[in-house]
Design a protein around this motif. Structure first.
Motif, PDB file in Angstrom:
ATOM      1  N   MET A  78       0.102   8.192   8.978  1.00  0.00           N
ATOM      2  CA  MET A  78      -0.583   9.181   8.246  1.00  0.00           C
ATOM      3  C   MET A  78       0.600  10.167   7.690  1.00  0.00           C
ATOM      4  O   MET A  78       1.200  11.095   8.454  1.00  0.00           O
ATOM      5  CB  MET A  78      -1.698  10.256   9.116  1.00  0.00           C
ATOM      6  CG  MET A  78      -2.440  10.918   7.995  1.00  0.00           C
ATOM      7  SD  MET A  78      -3.890  11.794   9.021  1.00  0.00           S
ATOM      8  CE  MET A  78      -3.095  13.165   9.238  1.00  0.00           C
ATOM      9  N   ASN A  79       0.939   9.901   6.578  1.00  0.00           N
ATOM     10  CA  ASN A  79       2.130  10.595   5.912  1.00  0.00           C
ATOM     11  C   ASN A  79       1.600  11.645   4.605  1.00  0.00           C
ATOM     12  O   ASN A  79       0.817  11.037   4.032  1.00  0.00           O
ATOM     13  CB  ASN A  79       3.154   9.893   5.248  1.00  0.00           C
ATOM     14  CG  ASN A  79       3.621   8.826   6.398  1.00  0.00           C
ATOM     15  OD1 ASN A  79       3.831   9.395   7.477  1.00  0.00           O
ATOM     16  ND2 ASN A  79       3.946   7.785   5.875  1.00  0.00           N
ATOM     17  N   LEU A 126       0.249  13.133  -5.080  1.00  0.00           N
ATOM     18  CA  LEU A 126      -0.304  12.370  -6.129  1.00  0.00           C
ATOM     19  C   LEU A 126       0.148  13.082  -7.513  1.00  0.00           C
ATOM     20  O   LEU A 126      -0.267  14.162  -7.672  1.00  0.00           O
ATOM     21  CB  LEU A 126      -1.836  12.051  -5.952  1.00  0.00           C
ATOM     22  CG  LEU A 126      -2.078  10.847  -5.077  1.00  0.00           C
ATOM     23  CD1 LEU A 126      -3.753  10.793  -5.116  1.00  0.00           C
ATOM     24  CD2 LEU A 126      -1.477   9.590  -5.252  1.00  0.00           C
ATOM     25  N   LYS A 172       2.645   7.895  -6.650  1.00  0.00           N
ATOM     26  CA  LYS A 172       2.749   8.403  -4.864  1.00  0.00           C
ATOM     27  C   LYS A 172       4.007   9.085  -5.208  1.00  0.00           C
ATOM     28  O   LYS A 172       5.053   8.454  -5.411  1.00  0.00           O
ATOM     29  CB  LYS A 172       2.524   7.500  -3.972  1.00  0.00           C
ATOM     30  CG  LYS A 172       1.053   6.926  -4.018  1.00  0.00           C
ATOM     31  CD  LYS A 172       0.698   6.064  -2.448  1.00  0.00           C
ATOM     32  CE  LYS A 172       1.820   4.972  -2.578  1.00  0.00           C
ATOM     33  NZ  LYS A 172       1.776   4.023  -1.552  1.00  0.00           N
ATOM     34  N   ALA A 198       6.631  11.122  -2.297  1.00  0.00           N
ATOM     35  CA  ALA A 198       6.755  11.860  -0.861  1.00  0.00           C
ATOM     36  C   ALA A 198       7.047  13.127  -0.644  1.00  0.00           C
ATOM     37  O   ALA A 198       6.679  13.876  -0.088  1.00  0.00           O
ATOM     38  CB  ALA A 198       7.530  10.609  -0.026  1.00  0.00           C
ATOM     39  N   ASP A 248      -2.920  12.849   3.987  1.00  0.00           N
ATOM     40  CA  ASP A 248      -2.759  11.540   4.086  1.00  0.00           C
ATOM     41  C   ASP A 248      -2.803  10.849   2.621  1.00  0.00           C
ATOM     42  O   ASP A 248      -3.849  10.587   1.995  1.00  0.00           O
ATOM     43  CB  ASP A 248      -4.047  11.016   5.065  1.00  0.00           C
ATOM     44  CG  ASP A 248      -3.950   9.616   5.136  1.00  0.00           C
ATOM     45  OD1 ASP A 248      -2.951   9.009   4.886  1.00  0.00           O
ATOM     46  OD2 ASP A 248      -4.573   9.157   5.850  1.00  0.00           O
ATOM     47  N   LEU A 249      -1.322  10.625   2.439  1.00  0.00           N
ATOM     48  CA  LEU A 249      -1.228  10.035   0.831  1.00  0.00           C
ATOM     49  C   LEU A 249      -1.779   8.841   0.874  1.00  0.00           C
ATOM     50  O   LEU A 249      -2.376   8.574  -0.448  1.00  0.00           O
ATOM     51  CB  LEU A 249       0.185  10.121   0.792  1.00  0.00           C
ATOM     52  CG  LEU A 249       0.533   9.767  -0.645  1.00  0.00           C
ATOM     53  CD1 LEU A 249       0.036  10.641  -1.704  1.00  0.00           C
ATOM     54  CD2 LEU A 249       2.315   9.865  -0.688  1.00  0.00           C
ATOM     55  N   GLU A 250      -1.609   8.063   1.732  1.00  0.00           N
ATOM     56  CA  GLU A 250      -2.365   6.538   1.438  1.00  0.00           C
ATOM     57  C   GLU A 250      -3.910   6.559   1.140  1.00  0.00           C
ATOM     58  O   GLU A 250      -4.499   5.826   0.381  1.00  0.00           O
ATOM     59  CB  GLU A 250      -1.956   5.560   2.514  1.00  0.00           C
ATOM     60  CG  GLU A 250      -0.331   5.228   2.663  1.00  0.00           C
ATOM     61  CD  GLU A 250       0.226   4.766   1.588  1.00  0.00           C
ATOM     62  OE1 GLU A 250      -0.710   3.750   0.871  1.00  0.00           O
ATOM     63  OE2 GLU A 250       1.240   4.978   1.117  1.00  0.00           O
ATOM     64  N   ALA A 251      -4.429   7.484   2.080  1.00  0.00           N
ATOM     65  CA  ALA A 251      -5.905   7.621   1.885  1.00  0.00           C
ATOM     66  C   ALA A 251      -6.214   8.264   0.652  1.00  0.00           C
ATOM     67  O   ALA A 251      -7.177   7.747  -0.146  1.00  0.00           O
ATOM     68  CB  ALA A 251      -6.709   8.441   3.210  1.00  0.00           C
ATOM     69  N   ARG A 310      -4.494   7.970  -2.298  1.00  0.00           N
ATOM     70  CA  ARG A 310      -4.273   7.011  -3.255  1.00  0.00           C
ATOM     71  C   ARG A 310      -5.552   6.156  -3.043  1.00  0.00           C
ATOM     72  O   ARG A 310      -5.888   5.653  -4.322  1.00  0.00           O
ATOM     73  CB  ARG A 310      -3.039   6.182  -2.679  1.00  0.00           C
ATOM     74  CG  ARG A 310      -2.549   5.138  -4.036  1.00  0.00           C
ATOM     75  CD  ARG A 310      -2.309   5.595  -5.361  1.00  0.00           C
ATOM     76  NE  ARG A 310      -2.039   4.688  -6.127  1.00  0.00           N
ATOM     77  CZ  ARG A 310      -2.692   4.059  -6.990  1.00  0.00           C
ATOM     78  NH1 ARG A 310      -3.985   4.460  -7.101  1.00  0.00           N
ATOM     79  NH2 ARG A 310      -2.082   3.064  -7.832  1.00  0.00           N
ATOM     80  N   MET A 311      -5.932   5.624  -2.005  1.00  0.00           N
ATOM     81  CA  MET A 311      -7.048   4.917  -1.866  1.00  0.00           C
ATOM     82  C   MET A 311      -8.402   5.201  -2.622  1.00  0.00           C
ATOM     83  O   MET A 311      -8.977   4.723  -3.630  1.00  0.00           O
ATOM     84  CB  MET A 311      -7.376   4.225  -0.571  1.00  0.00           C
ATOM     85  CG  MET A 311      -8.444   3.192  -0.516  1.00  0.00           C
ATOM     86  SD  MET A 311     -10.029   3.439   0.088  1.00  0.00           S
ATOM     87  CE  MET A 311      -9.844   4.975   1.111  1.00  0.00           C
ATOM     88  N   HIS A 337      -8.055   5.427  -6.420  1.00  0.00           N
ATOM     89  CA  HIS A 337      -8.169   4.255  -7.228  1.00  0.00           C
ATOM     90  C   HIS A 337      -9.767   3.833  -6.919  1.00  0.00           C
ATOM     91  O   HIS A 337     -10.325   3.235  -8.035  1.00  0.00           O
ATOM     92  CB  HIS A 337      -7.447   3.086  -6.202  1.00  0.00           C
ATOM     93  CG  HIS A 337      -7.769   1.748  -6.599  1.00  0.00           C
ATOM     94  ND1 HIS A 337      -7.319   1.237  -7.965  1.00  0.00           N
ATOM     95  CD2 HIS A 337      -8.464   0.881  -6.190  1.00  0.00           C
ATOM     96  CE1 HIS A 337      -7.998  -0.084  -8.022  1.00  0.00           C
ATOM     97  NE2 HIS A 337      -8.435  -0.135  -6.918  1.00  0.00           N
TER      98      HIS A 337
END
Length: 141
Positions: A1-2, A6, A22, A24, A46-49, A51-52, A55
Motif C-alpha cells: 500500500m503506497n 493521481l 500515477k 509517486a 493507496d495509489l494502486e487501489a 488507480r483501479m 479505471h
C-alpha cells in the motif's frame, strides 16, 4: 500500500480524451499554457487501489490501457475520481474550469455515490438472505 497522486490531464492535440497518470511524489505546480494540461491532482493513501477504482469508473471509455487514456469529458473523469470511496485529498483542480462544469462535477459525484450506495444495499440484502437460508438449512427446514 503506497501513497501517491493521481493526475488527470487533457491535451489540445487529443480533444475528447483524458489521461490518468500515477505519480509517486508530489507533482510540481501546473503551469498555464502547457500541453498536456494537468486538470486534477488527488492524493490517495493507496495509489494502486485508487488507480483501479478510477479505471473502474471510466472502464467503458477506455482507449489505451498502457497510456491511461479514456474517451470521456473532463467532468465525467473528475467526478469518477472524486467519487472514489477511499481516503483522498484533492491537491489541485484547474482554476480555469468554469462554474457550470464544477456544478456538473458535483452532480456527477453525488450520482455515482448514490449508485454505489444502492449497489451496497443490494449486496447486503443478498447476503442477509443467504445467511437466513443457511440458518434455515442448518435447522433442518
Amino acid at each position: 500500500m503506497n501513497a501517491g497522486f493521481l493526475c488527470l490531464e487533457t491535451s489540445a492535440s487529443h480533444p475528447g480524451l483524458v489521461r490518468l497518470r500515477k505519480v509517486a511524489s508530489a507533482p510540481p505546480p501546473p503551469t498555464a499554457g502547457t500541453d498536456p494540461a494537468v486538470r486534477l491532482v488527488v492524493r490517495f493513501n493507496d495509489l494502486e487501489a485508487a488507480r483501479m477504482h478510477a479505471h473502474n469508473a471510466l472502464r467503458r471509455r477506455l482507449v489505451d490501457a498502457d497510456a491511461g487514456t479514456y474517451r470521456a469529458t473532463l467532468e465525467e473523469a473528475v467526478a469518477g475520481i472524486e467519487a472514489i470511496d477511499l481516503s483522498h485529498r484533492r491537491v489541485y483542480l484547474d482554476p480555469q474550469i468554469d462554474a457550470a462544469s464544477r456544478a456538473a462535477i458535483e452532480a456527477g459525484v453525488q450520482r455515482r455515490r448514490r449508485r454505489m450506495a444502492r449497489a451496497d444495499l443490494l449486496w447486503q440484502i443478498a447476503g442477509g438472505l443467504g445467511i437466513g437460508l443457511l440458518a434455515l438449512l442448518a435447522l433442518g427446514f
